[in-house]
Design a protein around this motif. Structure first.
Motif, PDB file in Angstrom:
ATOM      1  N   PRO A 253      80.613  -3.071  17.544  1.00 21.08           N
ATOM      2  CA  PRO A 253      80.398  -1.693  17.093  1.00 21.08           C
ATOM      3  C   PRO A 253      81.589  -1.080  16.370  1.00 21.08           C
ATOM      4  CG  PRO A 253      80.793  -1.738  19.449  1.00 21.08           C
ATOM      5  CD  PRO A 253      80.663  -3.170  19.011  1.00 21.08           C
ATOM      6  N   ARG A 254      82.777  -1.614  16.546  1.00 20.77           N
ATOM      7  CA  ARG A 254      83.968  -0.992  15.965  1.00 20.77           C
ATOM      8  C   ARG A 254      84.525  -1.736  14.756  1.00 20.77           C
ATOM      9  NH1 ARG A 254      83.732  -0.426  21.261  1.00 20.77           N
ATOM     10  NH2 ARG A 254      84.569  -2.519  21.634  1.00 20.77           N
ATOM     11  N   ARG A 255      83.822  -2.710  14.271  1.00 23.48           N
ATOM     12  CA  ARG A 255      84.363  -3.471  13.138  1.00 23.48           C
ATOM     13  C   ARG A 255      84.272  -2.664  11.848  1.00 23.48           C
ATOM     14  NH1 ARG A 255      80.354  -7.588  10.410  1.00 23.48           N
ATOM     15  NH2 ARG A 255      78.338  -6.925  11.219  1.00 23.48           N
ATOM     16  N   VAL A 256      85.223  -2.923  10.972  1.00 23.83           N
ATOM     17  CA  VAL A 256      85.291  -2.232   9.681  1.00 23.83           C
ATOM     18  C   VAL A 256      84.925  -3.222   8.585  1.00 23.83           C
ATOM     19  CG1 VAL A 256      86.782  -1.001   8.054  1.00 23.83           C
ATOM     20  CG2 VAL A 256      87.082  -0.684  10.533  1.00 23.83           C
ATOM     21  N   ARG A 257      84.009  -2.833   7.723  1.00 25.82           N
ATOM     22  CA  ARG A 257      83.577  -3.708   6.626  1.00 25.82           C
ATOM     23  C   ARG A 257      84.410  -3.409   5.385  1.00 25.82           C
ATOM     24  NH1 ARG A 257      78.495  -5.839   7.921  1.00 25.82           N
ATOM     25  NH2 ARG A 257      78.243  -6.493   5.755  1.00 25.82           N
ATOM     26  N   GLY A 258      85.035  -4.438   4.836  1.00 26.08           N
ATOM     27  CA  GLY A 258      85.834  -4.286   3.628  1.00 26.08           C
ATOM     28  C   GLY A 258      85.120  -4.888   2.427  1.00 26.08           C
ATOM     29  N   PRO A 259      85.604  -4.611   1.222  1.00 21.47           N
ATOM     30  CA  PRO A 259      84.984  -5.162   0.020  1.00 21.47           C
ATOM     31  C   PRO A 259      85.232  -6.664  -0.094  1.00 21.47           C
ATOM     32  CG  PRO A 259      87.013  -4.032  -0.539  1.00 21.47           C
ATOM     33  CD  PRO A 259      86.765  -3.752   0.908  1.00 21.47           C
ATOM     34  N   GLU A 260      84.315  -7.344  -0.732  1.00 21.24           N
ATOM     35  CA  GLU A 260      84.458  -8.786  -0.926  1.00 21.24           C
ATOM     36  C   GLU A 260      85.593  -9.075  -1.901  1.00 21.24           C
ATOM     37  OE1 GLU A 260      81.701 -12.652  -2.158  1.00 21.24           O
ATOM     38  OE2 GLU A 260      80.968 -10.609  -2.511  1.00 21.24           O
ATOM     39  N   PRO A 261      86.559  -9.919  -1.536  1.00 14.40           N
ATOM     40  CA  PRO A 261      87.666 -10.233  -2.447  1.00 14.40           C
ATOM     41  C   PRO A 261      87.188 -10.984  -3.687  1.00 14.40           C
ATOM     42  CG  PRO A 261      88.192 -10.840  -0.177  1.00 14.40           C
ATOM     43  CD  PRO A 261      86.736 -10.537  -0.221  1.00 14.40           C
ATOM     44  N   GLU A 262      87.892 -10.803  -4.761  1.00 11.82           N
ATOM     45  CA  GLU A 262      87.576 -11.489  -6.012  1.00 11.82           C
ATOM     46  C   GLU A 262      88.180 -12.886  -6.004  1.00 11.82           C
ATOM     47  OE1 GLU A 262      85.738 -12.489  -8.704  1.00 11.82           O
ATOM     48  OE2 GLU A 262      85.576 -10.304  -8.875  1.00 11.82           O
ATOM     49  N   LEU A 263      87.495 -13.821  -6.651  1.00  9.12           N
ATOM     50  CA  LEU A 263      87.993 -15.172  -6.857  1.00  9.12           C
ATOM     51  C   LEU A 263      88.064 -15.430  -8.350  1.00  9.12           C
ATOM     52  CD1 LEU A 263      85.866 -17.120  -4.193  1.00  9.12           C
ATOM     53  CD2 LEU A 263      88.212 -16.296  -3.954  1.00  9.12           C
ATOM     54  N   THR A 264      89.229 -15.832  -8.823  1.00  7.06           N
ATOM     55  CA  THR A 264      89.385 -16.055 -10.267  1.00  7.06           C
ATOM     56  C   THR A 264      88.997 -17.463 -10.687  1.00  7.06           C
ATOM     57  OG1 THR A 264      91.707 -16.703  -9.995  1.00  7.06           O
ATOM     58  CG2 THR A 264      91.252 -14.365 -10.386  1.00  7.06           C
ATOM     59  N   PHE A 265      88.883 -18.402  -9.738  1.00  2.12           N
ATOM     60  CA  PHE A 265      88.607 -19.788 -10.098  1.00  2.12           C
ATOM     61  C   PHE A 265      87.122 -20.149 -10.010  1.00  2.12           C
ATOM     62  CE2 PHE A 265      89.727 -19.592  -5.614  1.00  2.12           C
ATOM     63  CZ  PHE A 265      88.718 -20.326  -5.003  1.00  2.12           C
ATOM     64  N   THR A 266      86.284 -19.192  -9.581  1.00  2.00           N
ATOM     65  CA  THR A 266      84.851 -19.459  -9.486  1.00  2.00           C
ATOM     66  C   THR A 266      84.088 -18.145  -9.409  1.00  2.00           C
ATOM     67  OG1 THR A 266      83.123 -20.596  -8.207  1.00  2.00           O
ATOM     68  CG2 THR A 266      84.914 -19.582  -6.970  1.00  2.00           C
ATOM     69  N   ARG A 267      82.798 -18.208  -9.733  1.00  2.00           N
ATOM     70  CA  ARG A 267      81.898 -17.068  -9.525  1.00  2.00           C
ATOM     71  C   ARG A 267      80.899 -17.366  -8.412  1.00  2.00           C
ATOM     72  NH1 ARG A 267      83.778 -12.640 -11.039  1.00  2.00           N
ATOM     73  NH2 ARG A 267      81.677 -11.780 -11.159  1.00  2.00           N
ATOM     74  N   ALA A 268      81.120 -18.470  -7.687  1.00  2.00           N
ATOM     75  CA  ALA A 268      80.161 -18.898  -6.670  1.00  2.00           C
ATOM     76  C   ALA A 268      79.955 -17.851  -5.595  1.00  2.00           C
ATOM     77  CB  ALA A 268      80.626 -20.211  -6.035  1.00  2.00           C
ATOM     78  N   HIS A 269      80.994 -17.055  -5.315  1.00  2.00           N
ATOM     79  CA  HIS A 269      80.888 -16.072  -4.235  1.00  2.00           C
ATOM     80  C   HIS A 269      79.962 -14.927  -4.598  1.00  2.00           C
ATOM     81  CE1 HIS A 269      83.824 -14.606  -7.025  1.00  2.00           C
ATOM     82  NE2 HIS A 269      84.083 -13.509  -6.363  1.00  2.00           N
ATOM     83  N   ARG A 270      79.621 -14.797  -5.865  1.00  2.00           N
ATOM     84  CA  ARG A 270      78.716 -13.725  -6.279  1.00  2.00           C
ATOM     85  C   ARG A 270      77.254 -14.143  -6.230  1.00  2.00           C
ATOM     86  NH1 ARG A 270      81.866  -9.611  -5.234  1.00  2.00           N
ATOM     87  NH2 ARG A 270      83.726  -9.494  -6.525  1.00  2.00           N
ATOM     88  N   SER A 271      76.983 -15.361  -5.740  1.00  3.15           N
ATOM     89  CA  SER A 271      75.607 -15.853  -5.730  1.00  3.15           C
ATOM     90  C   SER A 271      74.821 -15.364  -4.521  1.00  3.15           C
ATOM     91  CB  SER A 271      75.600 -17.389  -5.746  1.00  3.15           C
ATOM     92  OG  SER A 271      76.220 -17.904  -4.579  1.00  3.15           O
ATOM     93  N   GLY A 272      75.459 -14.694  -3.594  1.00  4.98           N
ATOM     94  CA  GLY A 272      74.759 -14.198  -2.412  1.00  4.98           C
ATOM     95  C   GLY A 272      75.694 -14.131  -1.231  1.00  4.98           C
ATOM     96  N   SER A 273      75.244 -13.451  -0.168  1.00  2.00           N
ATOM     97  CA  SER A 273      76.118 -13.213   0.975  1.00  2.00           C
ATOM     98  C   SER A 273      76.437 -14.470   1.763  1.00  2.00           C
ATOM     99  CB  SER A 273      75.461 -12.185   1.917  1.00  2.00           C
ATOM    100  OG  SER A 273      74.244 -12.690   2.437  1.00  2.00           O
ATOM    101  N   GLY A 274      75.641 -15.519   1.623  1.00  2.06           N
ATOM    102  CA  GLY A 274      75.868 -16.719   2.406  1.00  2.06           C
ATOM    103  C   GLY A 274      76.401 -17.867   1.589  1.00  2.06           C
ATOM    104  N   SER A 275      77.340 -17.609   0.686  1.00  8.28           N
ATOM    105  CA  SER A 275      77.758 -18.623  -0.285  1.00  8.28           C
ATOM    106  C   SER A 275      79.045 -19.342   0.102  1.00  8.28           C
ATOM    107  CB  SER A 275      77.940 -17.964  -1.655  1.00  8.28           C
ATOM    108  OG  SER A 275      78.898 -16.928  -1.590  1.00  8.28           O
ATOM    109  N   ARG A 276      79.367 -19.433   1.402  1.00  5.53           N
ATOM    110  CA  ARG A 276      80.623 -20.077   1.781  1.00  5.53           C
ATOM    111  C   ARG A 276      80.677 -21.526   1.331  1.00  5.53           C
ATOM    112  NH1 ARG A 276      83.166 -20.647   7.842  1.00  5.53           N
ATOM    113  NH2 ARG A 276      81.603 -22.281   8.041  1.00  5.53           N
ATOM    114  N   GLY A 277      79.562 -22.248   1.454  1.00  7.28           N
ATOM    115  CA  GLY A 277      79.548 -23.636   1.027  1.00  7.28           C
ATOM    116  C   GLY A 277      79.860 -23.779  -0.450  1.00  7.28           C
ATOM    117  N   ALA A 278      79.299 -22.886  -1.258  1.00  5.78           N
ATOM    118  CA  ALA A 278      79.556 -22.931  -2.699  1.00  5.78           C
ATOM    119  C   ALA A 278      81.017 -22.625  -3.002  1.00  5.78           C
ATOM    120  CB  ALA A 278      78.645 -21.942  -3.424  1.00  5.78           C
ATOM    121  N   VAL A 279      81.600 -21.681  -2.265  1.00  3.96           N
ATOM    122  CA  VAL A 279      83.010 -21.353  -2.479  1.00  3.96           C
ATOM    123  C   VAL A 279      83.891 -22.530  -2.093  1.00  3.96           C
ATOM    124  CG1 VAL A 279      84.914 -19.898  -1.673  1.00  3.96           C
ATOM    125  CG2 VAL A 279      82.723 -18.859  -2.292  1.00  3.96           C
TER     126      VAL A 279
END
Length: 285
Positions: free
Chosen positions: A91-117
Motif C-alpha cells: 500500500p505504501r509503494r511509490v510508482r516512478g516513471p519508466e526510465p529511458e533506454l538509448t540502446f533499444t525501444r523494446a521497453h516501449r512494447s508493453g509493461s511486460g517487456s523485460r525479456g525483450a529488454v
C-alpha cells in the motif's frame, strides 16, 4: 564387438540423449522446490484447497503481467507477508516513471517487456565486444547468487553448469561483488575461475570473457551481462568500456523500475485474486 555377458557401449546419439535428460532433470530440480514452497505459502495464506489452485493463481498473475513463474515464486517466498486486513499487499509503494533506454525501444512494447529488454542488453553488449556468445544473469532472490535469464551461442552443457553461480569462482561473480567491469583476457590462465568452471568455459569454446554489471543509480548490482570470445583477448578500448557502462547503467535502472512496478503489480494482482477467491478452487488456464 561386445562379448557374452557384457552390455554394448552406448553410441554417441544415446550418450547425448542421456546427457540431455540429465540436464533437464537438474533444471527441474533447481526450480521445483521454489515453486512448491510458493504453492504452500499461497495455500495457507488464501485457504486454497490444494497446490494446483495455488499454481493456477501464480499462473494467472504470470500471464497477465508477462512475469516468469520462477520470478514470482522467488518473490513470494522472500517478500514480507501482506498486512491484514489491508486490501493491498504494497500500500505504501511509490510508482516512478519508466526510465529511458538509448540502446533499444523494446521497453516501449508493453509493461511486460523485460525479456525483450534483456535480449537487447545482450545484443548491444555482443555488438560492442564483437562476438556472438554471451548471457545475461539476474539475482536469485531465494538462493542468492546469479541465474541465467538470456543467452546466445553457448552450449547446453555450459548453460547447465552455469545455470546458477554463487559469490565467487567466476568472472561474473567478481563483477557482481566489485560492481565493476571484469575482463578475463585468457580463460585458461586467469585465477578468477575455479577449475571446474574453467573446464566448463573452455569446453564451450570460450577463451576470453568480459562481464558488465547492470547497476542502479545508487550503485546496486541488479544483473550481469557477459560476452565470451573464441580467442584470447588483448583488452577492450576506453570507448568500448564506456559504451558498456552506458548499457549497464541504463539497463540496471530499468530493471529496478520493472521490479518495483510491473513485478509488484503482478504480485498485487495475485493477492487480489487470492483474497477474492479465498477458499475457492482455481484452475490453470
Amino acid at each position: 564387438m561386445s562379448t557374452a555377458g557384457q552390455a554394448a557401449a552406448p553410441d554417441d546419439g544415446e550418450l547425448e540423449r542421456l546427457r540431455a535428460e540429465l540436464r533437464d532433470l537438474r533444471a527441474r530440480a533447481r526450480v521445483r522446490p521454489l515453486i512448491s514452497q510458493a504453492q504452500g505459502i499461497l495455500q495457507e495464506r488464501y485457504a486454497l484447497p490444494d497446490g494446483e489452485s495455488a499454481f493456477a493463481l501464480m499462473q494467472r498473475a504470470s500471464q497477465r503481467y508477462n512475469v516468469k513463474l520462477h520470478t514470482l515464486a522467488g518473490l513470494l517466498v522472500t517478500a514480507p507477508r501482506p498486512d491484514e486486513p489491508d486490501a493491498l499487499w504494497f500500500p505504501r509503494r511509490v510508482r516512478g516513471p519508466e526510465p529511458e533506454l538509448t540502446f533499444t525501444r523494446a521497453h516501449r512494447s508493453g509493461s511486460g517487456s523485460r525479456g525483450a529488454v534483456l535480449k537487447a542488453v545482450l545484443r548491444s553488449t555482443l555488438t560492442v565486444t564483437g562476438t556472438d556468445m554471451g548471457n545475461v544473469q539476474l539475482p536469485d532472490p531465494a538462493r542468492g547468487g546469479l541465474r541465467i535469464e538470456q543467452h546466445t551461442g553457448l552450449t547446453e552443457d555450459f548453460l547447465d553448469f552455469f545455470a546458477h553461480v554463487g559469490e565467487d569462482g567466476t568472472a561474473c561473480a567478481r563483477a557482481a561483488r566489485d560492481v565493476a567491469q571484469v575482463t578475463v583476457r585468457d580463460v585458461e590462465s586467469d585465477p578468477v575461475f575455479t577449475e571446474p568452471a574453467r573446464r566448463a568455459i573452455l569446453a564451450a569454446g570460450s577463451r576470453a570473457c568480459h562481464s558488465v554489471p547492470l547497476t542502479t543509480e545508487s550503485g546496486l548490482c541488479v544483473g550481469m551481462v557477459s560476452a565470451h570470445m573464441d580467442r584470447p583477448l588483448d583488452g577492450l578500448t576506453t570507448a568500448q568500456t564506456k559504451a558498456l557502462d552506458t548499457v549497464g547503467g541504463e539497463a540496471g535502472r530499468w530493471l529496478a523500475w520493472h521490479d518495483r512496478t510491473v513485478v509488484l503489480d503482478a504480485l498485487e494482482h495475485l493477492h487480489a485474486l487470492g483474497r477474492a477467491g479465498r477458499g475457492s478452487r482455481f484452475w490453470r488456464s
